[in-house]
Enzyme design. Structure first.
Site, PDB file in Angstrom:
ATOM      1  N   HIS A 148       0.845  -1.368   0.197  1.00  0.00           N
ATOM      2  CA  HIS A 148       0.186   0.114   0.140  1.00  0.00           C
ATOM      3  C   HIS A 148       0.887   1.282  -0.100  1.00  0.00           C
ATOM      4  O   HIS A 148       1.792   1.513   0.715  1.00  0.00           O
ATOM      5  CB  HIS A 148      -1.066  -0.077   1.175  1.00  0.00           C
ATOM      6  CG  HIS A 148      -0.507  -0.100   2.562  1.00  0.00           C
ATOM      7  ND1 HIS A 148       0.744  -0.359   2.799  1.00  0.00           N
ATOM      8  CD2 HIS A 148      -0.983   0.479   3.796  1.00  0.00           C
ATOM      9  CE1 HIS A 148       1.098  -0.519   4.269  1.00  0.00           C
ATOM     10  NE2 HIS A 148      -0.121   0.048   4.723  1.00  0.00           N
TER      11      HIS A 148
ATOM     12  N   HIS B 181       0.741  -7.493  10.649  1.00  0.00           N
ATOM     13  CA  HIS B 181      -0.608  -7.370   9.877  1.00  0.00           C
ATOM     14  C   HIS B 181      -0.531  -8.626   9.091  1.00  0.00           C
ATOM     15  O   HIS B 181       0.494  -9.052   8.561  1.00  0.00           O
ATOM     16  CB  HIS B 181      -0.469  -6.479   9.340  1.00  0.00           C
ATOM     17  CG  HIS B 181      -0.433  -4.951   9.584  1.00  0.00           C
ATOM     18  ND1 HIS B 181      -1.433  -4.572  10.608  1.00  0.00           N
ATOM     19  CD2 HIS B 181       0.059  -3.712   9.654  1.00  0.00           C
ATOM     20  CE1 HIS B 181      -1.358  -3.063  11.045  1.00  0.00           C
ATOM     21  NE2 HIS B 181      -0.281  -2.807  10.488  1.00  0.00           N
TER      22      HIS B 181
ATOM     23  N   TYR C 140       2.485   0.607  16.623  1.00  0.00           N
ATOM     24  CA  TYR C 140       1.643   2.062  16.402  1.00  0.00           C
ATOM     25  C   TYR C 140       1.837   2.713  17.573  1.00  0.00           C
ATOM     26  O   TYR C 140       1.526   2.214  18.875  1.00  0.00           O
ATOM     27  CB  TYR C 140       0.310   1.764  16.204  1.00  0.00           C
ATOM     28  CG  TYR C 140      -0.159   1.247  14.888  1.00  0.00           C
ATOM     29  CD1 TYR C 140      -0.430   2.237  13.828  1.00  0.00           C
ATOM     30  CD2 TYR C 140      -0.319  -0.231  14.609  1.00  0.00           C
ATOM     31  CE1 TYR C 140      -0.617   1.589  12.453  1.00  0.00           C
ATOM     32  CE2 TYR C 140      -0.428  -0.563  13.175  1.00  0.00           C
ATOM     33  CZ  TYR C 140      -0.659   0.305  12.235  1.00  0.00           C
ATOM     34  OH  TYR C 140      -1.106  -0.293  11.121  1.00  0.00           O
TER      35      TYR C 140
ATOM     36  N   GLU D 233       3.064   4.935  12.637  1.00  0.00           N
ATOM     37  CA  GLU D 233       3.449   3.715  12.393  1.00  0.00           C
ATOM     38  C   GLU D 233       4.819   3.455  12.063  1.00  0.00           C
ATOM     39  O   GLU D 233       5.265   4.153  11.266  1.00  0.00           O
ATOM     40  CB  GLU D 233       2.365   3.013  11.639  1.00  0.00           C
ATOM     41  CG  GLU D 233       3.025   1.204  11.441  1.00  0.00           C
ATOM     42  CD  GLU D 233       1.952   0.747  10.163  1.00  0.00           C
ATOM     43  OE1 GLU D 233       1.222   1.531   9.307  1.00  0.00           O
ATOM     44  OE2 GLU D 233       1.893  -0.532  10.141  1.00  0.00           O
TER      45      GLU D 233
HETATM   46 FE   LIG Z   1      -0.224   1.362   8.146  1.00  0.00          FE
END
Ligand SMILES: [Fe+2]
Length: 309
Positions: A201, A248, A257, A267
């Site tokens: 991402h 994740h 975080y 993060e």
């Molecule tokens: Fe993230």
């Protein structure tokens, strides 16, 4: 590696409350370098492994949060194509002249998404004064990495209404693709992870009634060991931890975080799978989201879901 003509998120401007205290966090704990200050007192910063002029701008304000983010594109031709495509999409496009509010940056085109966030694109930016070596390069230049040793800006997660449209804008106008999504039981988009590169991402959205919110800004670390070292610094500096170190399943990143002194969630992140646009899209159901976000515990936590700036 960029896979299309939009290269990467190259710049984010954040609002902060206490500039000195927050700046000390970004420099001494996160490990960004101060590049300089704008005439109106904003502070420009960059990671030690970034080549361009700066990647983070901090602006003193009454509330913490997100001002804007900008994506670097590969050419003037792409820049103009995106301007036309954004207008055809139905968005107003404004032009920011070179070297104005963001010193070192060329012309930028900006648009406001339905989620309430301002995104921009640019193609020209001056090289940073302190940049990674290119001739027989060492791992870093004269100044060794500090603090958490973040290498670069990686991604950001935005909260706002109408993320299906925002996702469509990113794919149709910016030419990005969507490696992962989460849908509600009635088939509506709850979250979307979007990239223009091999990273899983470059930005992400979560559906949220209030516009213009940011959940976190992600900075890239080398590996799991650096995620652990970041946790040590969170403890040593009495920073407020949200969650981690953990893993994740979504993106497969190794992560932690926490909040910077103004209340923006940060993060620090390492790893992540290699994304290719021809890979099948990964799809999450809402009732599996706990495992998707926090793979070890499999449980969501209220603070992570509810606190945004
Ligand atoms: Fe993230």
């Amino acid at each position: 590696m960029a896979l299309n003509k939009t290269l990467r998120p190259g710049l984010i401007q954040l609002r902060v409350l206490d500039l000195d205290k927050t700046l000390s966090f970004y420099k001494d704990i996160l490990g960004l370098n101060e590049v300089g200050r704008t005439a109106d007192g904003r502070v420009m910063l960059k990671g030690y492994d970034e080549f361009d002029h700066h990647s983070v701008t901090l602006r003193l304000a009454d509330s913490a949060g997100f001002d804007s983010a900008a994506f670097k594109v590969d050419s003037h031709e792409t820049l103009e194509q995106i301007r036309s495509a954004a207008q055809a999409f139905g968005y107003a496009v404004d032009e920011v002249p070179p070297n104005t509010d963001q010193p070192g940056f060329g012309k930028r085109y900006g648009f406001k998404l339905c989620t309430g966030h301002r995104l921009e694109v640019y193609c020209d930016v001056e090289p940073a004064r302190q940049r990674p070596m290119i001739k027989n390069p060492d791992l870093w230049g004269d100044e060794p990495p500090r603090g958490m040793r973040v290498q670069r800006l990686d991604h950001f997660l935005l909260f706002g209404p109408g993320i299906s449209e925002a996702e469509r804008f990113c794919t149709e106008v910016l030419g990005m693709f969507v490696p992962e999504i989460c849908n509600t039981p009635d088939g509506k988009r709850l979250a979307t992870w979007i990239t223009s590169s091999n990273k899983p991402h470059d930005l992400a959205f979560v559906e949220y009634p209030e516009p213009g919110k940011i959940h976190h800004i992600g900075f890239f670390l080398q590996d799991w060991n650096d995620v652990g070292a970041a946790a040590d610094l969170i403890g040593k500096n009495r920073l407020k931890l949200d969650i981690g170190p953990t893993r994740h399943a979504i993106t497969r990143g190794m992560t932690i975080y926490f909040w910077e002194p103004s209340g923006n969630r940060i993060e620090t992140y390492a790893g992540g799978y290699t994304a290719y646009p021809d890979n099948p899209q990964r799809v999450w159901d809402t009732d599996s989201l706990g495992r998707g976000l926090f793979y070890y515990s499999g449980e969501l936590i209220d603070s992570f879901l509810q606190i945004v700036t």
